[in-house]
Design a protein around this motif. Structure first.
Motif, mmCIF file in Angstrom:
data_model
loop_
_atom_site.group_PDB
_atom_site.id
_atom_site.type_symbol
_atom_site.label_atom_id
_atom_site.label_comp_id
_atom_site.label_asym_id
_atom_site.label_seq_id
_atom_site.Cartn_x
_atom_site.Cartn_y
_atom_site.Cartn_z
ATOM 1 N N TRP A 124 0.827 -1.223 0.000
ATOM 2 C CA TRP A 124 0.000 0.000 0.000
ATOM 3 C C TRP A 124 0.853 1.262 0.000
ATOM 4 O O TRP A 124 0.435 2.300 -0.513
ATOM 5 C CB TRP A 124 -0.982 0.024 1.181
ATOM 6 C CG TRP A 124 -0.350 0.091 2.558
ATOM 7 C CD1 TRP A 124 -0.146 -0.971 3.396
ATOM 8 C CD2 TRP A 124 0.156 1.244 3.242
ATOM 9 N NE1 TRP A 124 0.469 -0.552 4.560
ATOM 10 C CE2 TRP A 124 0.665 0.800 4.495
ATOM 11 C CE3 TRP A 124 0.245 2.604 2.930
ATOM 12 C CZ2 TRP A 124 1.252 1.672 5.428
ATOM 13 C CZ3 TRP A 124 0.830 3.472 3.856
ATOM 14 C CH2 TRP A 124 1.320 3.006 5.100
ATOM 15 N N ARG B 3 -19.669 -0.079 -3.395
ATOM 16 C CA ARG B 3 -18.894 -1.001 -2.555
ATOM 17 C C ARG B 3 -17.525 -0.390 -2.277
ATOM 18 O O ARG B 3 -16.967 0.299 -3.132
ATOM 19 C CB ARG B 3 -18.744 -2.350 -3.265
ATOM 20 C CG ARG B 3 -20.012 -3.199 -3.172
ATOM 21 C CD ARG B 3 -19.716 -4.620 -3.557
ATOM 22 N NE ARG B 3 -19.053 -4.679 -4.857
ATOM 23 C CZ ARG B 3 -18.352 -5.732 -5.283
ATOM 24 N NH1 ARG B 3 -18.184 -6.774 -4.499
ATOM 25 N NH2 ARG B 3 -17.803 -5.719 -6.488
ATOM 26 N N THR B 4 -17.009 -0.668 -1.100
ATOM 27 C CA THR B 4 -15.700 -0.132 -0.740
ATOM 28 C C THR B 4 -14.816 -1.234 -0.166
ATOM 29 O O THR B 4 -15.308 -2.265 0.286
ATOM 30 C CB THR B 4 -15.807 0.976 0.332
ATOM 31 O OG1 THR B 4 -16.335 0.399 1.528
ATOM 32 C CG2 THR B 4 -16.670 2.128 -0.118
ATOM 33 N N ARG B 5 -13.503 -1.004 -0.220
ATOM 34 C CA ARG B 5 -12.544 -1.877 0.475
ATOM 35 C C ARG B 5 -11.324 -1.050 0.866
ATOM 36 O O ARG B 5 -10.982 -0.090 0.171
ATOM 37 C CB ARG B 5 -12.139 -3.063 -0.417
ATOM 38 C CG ARG B 5 -11.239 -2.679 -1.594
ATOM 39 C CD ARG B 5 -10.692 -3.905 -2.313
ATOM 40 N NE ARG B 5 -9.832 -3.531 -3.435
ATOM 41 C CZ ARG B 5 -8.508 -3.348 -3.351
ATOM 42 N NH1 ARG B 5 -7.878 -3.500 -2.196
ATOM 43 N NH2 ARG B 5 -7.799 -2.991 -4.408
ATOM 44 N N PRO B 6 -10.686 -1.415 1.990
ATOM 45 C CA PRO B 6 -9.467 -0.693 2.348
ATOM 46 C C PRO B 6 -8.322 -1.121 1.432
ATOM 47 O O PRO B 6 -8.315 -2.244 0.932
ATOM 48 C CB PRO B 6 -9.198 -1.122 3.790
ATOM 49 C CG PRO B 6 -9.879 -2.444 3.929
ATOM 50 C CD PRO B 6 -11.029 -2.459 2.965
ATOM 51 N N ASP B 8 -5.521 -1.862 2.291
ATOM 52 C CA ASP B 8 -4.835 -2.947 3.004
ATOM 53 C C ASP B 8 -5.667 -3.250 4.248
ATOM 54 O O ASP B 8 -6.131 -2.339 4.925
ATOM 55 C CB ASP B 8 -3.420 -2.496 3.396
ATOM 56 C CG ASP B 8 -2.595 -3.611 4.033
ATOM 57 O OD1 ASP B 8 -1.670 -4.102 3.367
ATOM 58 O OD2 ASP B 8 -2.881 -3.989 5.201
ATOM 59 N N ASP B 9 -5.837 -4.557 4.541
ATOM 60 C CA ASP B 9 -6.706 -4.940 5.652
ATOM 61 C C ASP B 9 -6.124 -4.611 7.024
ATOM 62 O O ASP B 9 -6.856 -4.487 7.992
ATOM 63 C CB ASP B 9 -7.016 -6.447 5.590
ATOM 64 C CG ASP B 9 -7.991 -6.753 4.468
ATOM 65 O OD1 ASP B 9 -8.814 -5.868 4.154
ATOM 66 O OD2 ASP B 9 -7.909 -7.860 3.894
ATOM 67 N N ASP B 123 -11.439 0.224 -8.191
ATOM 68 C CA ASP B 123 -11.093 -1.022 -8.881
ATOM 69 C C ASP B 123 -11.862 -1.084 -10.206
ATOM 70 O O ASP B 123 -12.815 -0.338 -10.417
ATOM 71 C CB ASP B 123 -11.485 -2.229 -8.021
ATOM 72 C CG ASP B 123 -10.512 -2.460 -6.871
ATOM 73 O OD1 ASP B 123 -9.369 -1.965 -6.950
ATOM 74 O OD2 ASP B 123 -10.896 -3.144 -5.904
ATOM 75 N N THR B 127 -15.484 -0.941 -7.340
ATOM 76 C CA THR B 127 -15.277 -0.869 -5.889
ATOM 77 C C THR B 127 -14.355 0.303 -5.559
ATOM 78 O O THR B 127 -13.306 0.463 -6.178
ATOM 79 C CB THR B 127 -14.632 -2.181 -5.375
ATOM 80 O OG1 THR B 127 -15.460 -3.272 -5.761
ATOM 81 C CG2 THR B 127 -14.456 -2.152 -3.860
ATOM 82 N N VAL B 129 -11.595 2.065 -3.493
ATOM 83 C CA VAL B 129 -10.486 1.671 -2.627
ATOM 84 C C VAL B 129 -10.210 2.815 -1.655
ATOM 85 O O VAL B 129 -10.009 3.951 -2.077
ATOM 86 C CB VAL B 129 -9.235 1.330 -3.447
ATOM 87 C CG1 VAL B 129 -8.105 0.856 -2.543
ATOM 88 C CG2 VAL B 129 -9.559 0.269 -4.503
#
Ligand SMILES: [Zn+2]
Lengths: 380, 140
Positions: A124, B3-6, B8-9, B123, B127, B129
């Motif tokens: 990241w 829709r979303t996503r980080p 990095d988790d 993405d 999605t 990010v």
């Protein structure tokens, strides 16, 4: 066993269409041999490296298959400095009498890009656009100028000096002087640093022949002695390139540590330095590194720059060959270019850019990712 | 709804009262690292536990990224210069971050800043990010 530099060779820096980095390294090696009146067959060992232009030890295909130990060195911006200290150790230990260090490179245009995984950073960090050396330089300069009350216009003075010195140097890349106004009004790349305050990745090659000091006069009438070559990495709390975080406590940079050790080992004080080459990846770096290397106090730079003290005729000439800003940065060759320039200055052979009054002590310094510095002290 | 996503988790968590960055803290010497790591760069031991970083701090230094970085940068095709800074989080670390503003005339060392989560790119499937950033604290 003391160590002397008895031969120096350089392939002009810049852009050379159709000439490989390796060819530039081989060219520099032959020039260094010629300068010392030697043949490749006389050389007993070699250390060398490039960052992006192939393996140095493969140069034996061109130079001659003599069977010598040739060790590749890969240490980022400190590659040349690492090769130099390895050669210094090889001779100082008594194991060898005569050897060579070689650095060369050839990089594509534009800012360097970096692979986070290669330096242990998460993906990241690169993806979101935080992993740029240029940002670090911008933020280090911003913080340093703020903390020590130095005007932003000093950045343009540093760069203008670099282009002026470059115009006096036949092997420099940027040989056209630029005004402070032109520098300040060029594209803002990483505030407060503009395009013409930065060096660019480039091409070039440098080689040095080193020998036991007591044999130096066999090869040259003007030996230059390598008093120290030192390498240091970062300590906890230093502010380094590629850092997603910093500790709250500050420690000295590896440049401070390496310079201090280099002066101590050489038995000379920073105040004895007659000519210095310090890493000027951009103009802010020269300002910071002058103080980190002990050549001036924090905040004193503005006065030095305003009075021209760091110019060729000044009391503390810095980056007399135009530095990285005028020569570009072929990573593997950069530290050895500084040593090449210092040898020329100590020989009194720097022609139009010769520092007056017979300089006797010269200092060089590089800094690079991920927090490494190499310094060397030379005397006549 | 988008829709979303980080990005990095393991980078940040979103709680009821806002987001927090995930860090590690050394049980032996108290040193904090960001992002999380398994060993302590200060005392060299391997005895780290998770901690959340304070959300507010002060701007320690800054710049503005004026050109589109090369790969591995994966930001939007249409490039807009973005602010980058170090924010000093009291009692923890100085963290590097994207800044929500990109005008250097409006950034000053010492300014109060707070953590926000912002969309960074999309993405291929649309999605969003998300990554973390710091924004000037809005004075009440
Ligand atoms: Zn610890």
């Amino acid at each position: 066993m003391d160590v002397a530099i008895v031969g120096i060779g350089i392939h002009p820096f810049g852009r050379h269409e159709g000439v490989s980095g390796r060819a530039q390294g081989a060219y520099a090696a032959r020039a260094a041999l010629k300068d010392a009146g030697l043949e490749w067959a006389d050389i007993q060992f070699a250390f060398g490296g490039s960052h992006a232009a192939g393996t140095a030890d493969s140069l034996v295909s061109e130079l001659g298959l003599t069977g010598i130990p040739f060790i590749n060195v890969s240490n980022g911006c400190a590659t040349g400095g690492s090769a130099l200290l390895s050669a210094d150790n090889a001779i100082r230990s008594g194991a060898y009498e005569l050897g060579m260090v070689i650095g060369f490179d050839k990089h594509p245009r534009g800012a360097f890009n970096a692979d986070p995984a290669a330096v242990g950073l998460p993906a990241w960090y690169g993806e979101t656009g935080l992993m740029l050396t240029t940002q670090f330089f911008g933020m280090k300069a911003q913080r340093y100028l703020h903390t020590h009350g130095i005007s932003t216009s000093m950045l343009a003075k540093v760069a203008a000096k670099a282009y002026h010195n470059g115009s006096l140097n036949p092997h420099a890349w940027r040989r056209v002087p630029l005004t402070e106004e032109e520098i300040l009004s060029s594209a803002m790349l990483s505030h407060p640093l503009t395009q013409y305050m930065f060096c660019s990745p480039g091409e070039g090659g440098v080689a040095l022949v080193l020998c036991r000091a007591d044999r130096a006069r066999r090869y040259t009438d003007t030996p230059v002695y390598l008093r120290s070559a030192v390498l240091r990495t970062r300590r906890f709390g230093s502010f380094e390139v590629f850092s997603p975080w910093l500790a709250l406590e500050r420690a000295d940079s590896p440049s401070v540590d390496a310079a201090r050790a280099a002066f101590e080992l050489a038995g000379v004080a920073p105040g004895d330095v007659d000519v210095a080459q310090v890493q000027d990846t951009e103009a802010g770096a020269e300002i910071c590194h002058m103080a980190e290397c002990g050549l001036c106090e924090d905040g004193e730079q503005e006065k030095l720059l305003r009075t021209g003290a760091t110019g060729i005729g000044g009391s503390l000439p810095v980056n007399t060959d135009g530095g990285c800003i005028a020569n570009g940065e072929p990573i593997g060759a950069s530290a050895l270019r500084q040593v090449y320039e210092n040898v020329l200055q100590l020989r009194g052979a720097a022609a139009g850019r010769q520092v007056p009054a017979d300089p006797t002590v010269a200092f060089s310094h590089v800094y690079g990712a991920p927090g490494v510095s190499a310094c060397a002290v030379l005397t006549r | 709804m988008t829709r979303t996503r980080p990005v990095d988790d393991g980078l940040f968590v979103e709680g009821d009262d806002g987001p927090s960055l995930l860090a590690s803290s050394c049980r032996a010497c108290g040193t904090t690292t960001f992002p999380r790591q398994q060993s302590c760069p200060k005392c060299t031991r391997m005895d780290m536990e998770d901690r959340l970083l304070p959300r507010r701090g002060t701007l320690w230094s800054f710049t503005v990224q004026g050109f589109r970085p090369k790969s591995p940068y994966a930001g939007p095709k249409d490039f807009t210069p973005y602010g980058v800074g170090y924010v000093e989080l009291p009692g923890a670390v100085i963290v590097e971050a994207i800044l929500t503003g990109n005008d250097p005339q409006r950034l000053r060392i010492g300014d109060p800043m707070e953590l926000v989560v912002v969309p960074f790119r999309e993405d291929d499937d649309g999605t969003q990010v998300l990554t973390y950033a710091f924004s000037p604290v809005q004075s009440a």
